[in-house]
Design a protein around this motif. Sequence first.
Motif, PDB file in Angstrom:
ATOM      1  N   GLU A  29       0.572  -1.215  -0.006  1.00 55.86           N
ATOM      2  CA  GLU A  29       0.086  -0.040   0.176  1.00 55.86           C
ATOM      3  C   GLU A  29       0.832   1.347  -0.052  1.00 55.86           C
ATOM      4  OE1 GLU A  29      -2.633  -0.242   3.299  1.00 55.86           O
ATOM      5  OE2 GLU A  29      -3.516  -2.388   2.651  1.00 55.86           O
ATOM      6  N   ASP A  30       1.912   1.345   0.771  1.00 61.25           N
ATOM      7  CA  ASP A  30       2.676   2.606   0.687  1.00 61.25           C
ATOM      8  C   ASP A  30       4.185   2.273   0.265  1.00 61.25           C
ATOM      9  OD1 ASP A  30       4.084   0.687   2.316  1.00 61.25           O
ATOM     10  OD2 ASP A  30       3.440   1.859   4.353  1.00 61.25           O
ATOM     11  N   ASP A  31       4.614   1.351  -0.417  1.00 67.42           N
ATOM     12  CA  ASP A  31       5.930   1.169  -1.015  1.00 67.42           C
ATOM     13  C   ASP A  31       7.102   1.512  -0.098  1.00 67.42           C
ATOM     14  OD1 ASP A  31       4.984   0.070  -3.384  1.00 67.42           O
ATOM     15  OD2 ASP A  31       4.749   2.067  -4.328  1.00 67.42           O
ATOM     16  N   VAL A  32       7.117   1.345   1.327  1.00 61.63           N
ATOM     17  CA  VAL A  32       8.008   1.466   2.337  1.00 61.63           C
ATOM     18  C   VAL A  32       8.730   0.254   2.398  1.00 61.63           C
ATOM     19  CG1 VAL A  32       8.314   2.164   4.679  1.00 61.63           C
ATOM     20  CG2 VAL A  32       6.762   3.366   3.234  1.00 61.63           C
ATOM     21  N   VAL A  33      10.089   0.447   2.447  1.00 59.48           N
ATOM     22  CA  VAL A  33      10.782  -1.009   2.688  1.00 59.48           C
ATOM     23  C   VAL A  33      10.371  -1.447   4.157  1.00 59.48           C
ATOM     24  CG1 VAL A  33      13.094  -1.706   2.948  1.00 59.48           C
ATOM     25  CG2 VAL A  33      12.468  -0.202   1.113  1.00 59.48           C
ATOM     26  N   ARG A  34      10.455  -2.758   4.118  1.00 60.33           N
ATOM     27  CA  ARG A  34      10.248  -3.570   5.218  1.00 60.33           C
ATOM     28  C   ARG A  34      11.363  -4.461   5.568  1.00 60.33           C
ATOM     29  NH1 ARG A  34       5.924  -1.088   4.695  1.00 60.33           N
ATOM     30  NH2 ARG A  34       3.925  -1.258   5.132  1.00 60.33           N
ATOM     31  N   VAL A  35      11.867  -4.790   6.767  1.00 60.20           N
ATOM     32  CA  VAL A  35      12.719  -5.646   7.191  1.00 60.20           C
ATOM     33  C   VAL A  35      11.875  -6.656   7.605  1.00 60.20           C
ATOM     34  CG1 VAL A  35      14.942  -6.245   8.416  1.00 60.20           C
ATOM     35  CG2 VAL A  35      14.585  -3.918   7.582  1.00 60.20           C
ATOM     36  N   LEU A  36      12.039  -7.963   6.974  1.00 60.33           N
ATOM     37  CA  LEU A  36      11.206  -9.164   7.323  1.00 60.33           C
ATOM     38  C   LEU A  36      11.956  -9.729   8.464  1.00 60.33           C
ATOM     39  CD1 LEU A  36      10.285 -10.395   3.656  1.00 60.33           C
ATOM     40  CD2 LEU A  36       8.945  -8.929   5.328  1.00 60.33           C
ATOM     41  N   ASP A  37      13.091  -9.831   8.579  1.00 60.83           N
ATOM     42  CA  ASP A  37      14.139 -10.645   9.430  1.00 60.83           C
ATOM     43  C   ASP A  37      15.259  -9.358   9.820  1.00 60.83           C
ATOM     44  OD1 ASP A  37      15.428 -12.224  11.099  1.00 60.83           O
ATOM     45  OD2 ASP A  37      15.456 -13.687   9.862  1.00 60.83           O
ATOM     46  N   GLU A  38      15.167  -9.047  11.151  1.00 63.30           N
ATOM     47  CA  GLU A  38      16.537  -7.940  11.478  1.00 63.30           C
ATOM     48  C   GLU A  38      17.788  -8.759  11.864  1.00 63.30           C
ATOM     49  OE1 GLU A  38      15.088  -5.444  14.648  1.00 63.30           O
ATOM     50  OE2 GLU A  38      13.766  -4.423  13.322  1.00 63.30           O
ATOM     51  N   ASN A  39      17.450  -9.930  12.083  1.00 64.87           N
ATOM     52  CA  ASN A  39      18.544 -11.016  12.491  1.00 64.87           C
ATOM     53  C   ASN A  39      18.711 -12.289  11.692  1.00 64.87           C
ATOM     54  OD1 ASN A  39      19.547  -9.259  14.881  1.00 64.87           O
ATOM     55  ND2 ASN A  39      17.528  -9.682  15.649  1.00 64.87           N
ATOM     56  N   PRO A  40      18.924 -11.864  10.448  1.00 64.48           N
ATOM     57  CA  PRO A  40      18.781 -13.163   9.402  1.00 64.48           C
ATOM     58  C   PRO A  40      20.031 -14.070   9.707  1.00 64.48           C
ATOM     59  CG  PRO A  40      19.417 -11.471   8.141  1.00 64.48           C
ATOM     60  CD  PRO A  40      19.209 -10.797   9.872  1.00 64.48           C
ATOM     61  N   GLY A  41      20.010 -15.363   9.580  1.00 61.20           N
ATOM     62  CA  GLY A  41      20.818 -16.368   9.687  1.00 61.20           C
ATOM     63  C   GLY A  41      22.020 -16.056   8.527  1.00 61.20           C
ATOM     64  N   GLU A  42      23.393 -16.590   8.872  1.00 58.20           N
ATOM     65  CA  GLU A  42      24.498 -16.546   7.940  1.00 58.20           C
ATOM     66  C   GLU A  42      24.393 -16.902   6.700  1.00 58.20           C
ATOM     67  OE1 GLU A  42      27.350 -15.011   8.445  1.00 58.20           O
ATOM     68  OE2 GLU A  42      26.460 -14.215  10.329  1.00 58.20           O
ATOM     69  N   GLU A  43      23.400 -17.715   6.452  1.00 58.70           N
ATOM     70  CA  GLU A  43      23.012 -18.247   5.043  1.00 58.70           C
ATOM     71  C   GLU A  43      22.561 -17.038   4.121  1.00 58.70           C
ATOM     72  OE1 GLU A  43      19.154 -19.206   7.380  1.00 58.70           O
ATOM     73  OE2 GLU A  43      21.303 -19.127   7.526  1.00 58.70           O
ATOM     74  N   HIS A  44      22.133 -16.116   4.940  1.00 63.66           N
ATOM     75  CA  HIS A  44      21.739 -14.923   4.080  1.00 63.66           C
ATOM     76  C   HIS A  44      22.655 -13.652   3.956  1.00 63.66           C
ATOM     77  CE1 HIS A  44      17.439 -16.588   3.822  1.00 63.66           C
ATOM     78  NE2 HIS A  44      17.484 -16.738   5.063  1.00 63.66           N
ATOM     79  N   ARG A  45      23.931 -13.984   4.470  1.00 63.96           N
ATOM     80  CA  ARG A  45      24.812 -12.880   4.675  1.00 63.96           C
ATOM     81  C   ARG A  45      25.145 -12.169   3.212  1.00 63.96           C
ATOM     82  NH1 ARG A  45      28.140 -10.139   8.148  1.00 63.96           N
ATOM     83  NH2 ARG A  45      27.735 -11.751   9.529  1.00 63.96           N
ATOM     84  N   ALA A  46      25.615 -13.174   2.348  1.00 60.14           N
ATOM     85  CA  ALA A  46      25.914 -12.731   0.933  1.00 60.14           C
ATOM     86  C   ALA A  46      24.588 -11.821   0.341  1.00 60.14           C
ATOM     87  CB  ALA A  46      26.386 -13.786   0.096  1.00 60.14           C
ATOM     88  N   ALA A  47      23.572 -12.351   0.342  1.00 62.33           N
ATOM     89  CA  ALA A  47      22.327 -11.598  -0.204  1.00 62.33           C
ATOM     90  C   ALA A  47      22.213 -10.388   0.475  1.00 62.33           C
ATOM     91  CB  ALA A  47      21.126 -12.255  -0.271  1.00 62.33           C
ATOM     92  N   VAL A  48      22.432 -10.257   1.938  1.00 60.29           N
ATOM     93  CA  VAL A  48      22.205  -8.809   2.480  1.00 60.29           C
ATOM     94  C   VAL A  48      23.239  -8.189   2.234  1.00 60.29           C
ATOM     95  CG1 VAL A  48      22.244  -7.944   4.855  1.00 60.29           C
ATOM     96  CG2 VAL A  48      20.845 -10.039   4.343  1.00 60.29           C
TER      97      VAL A  48
END
Length: 64
Positions: A29-48
């Motif tokens: 509705e507002d196109d505001v960025v949302r952080v779905l996981d503020e503390n993602p696992g290391e498997e997401h590090r490269a993408a983050v």
Amino acid sequence: MKITVDFPLCESHGDCVVAAPQVFDLGEEDDVVRVLDENPGEEHRAAVEHAARMCPLAAIRIED
């Protein structure tokens, strides 16, 4: 790893969503960025890290 977004700086370009859709999203509705996981696992590090580099305003911070 902890992710923070400087929301006043963010202009919702969405590059972070493309780079790391498991961690970031845009509100429908507002196109505001949302952080779905503020503390993602290391498997997401490269993408983050890629998302942080892709942000045209450097609004994404990663803390270890």
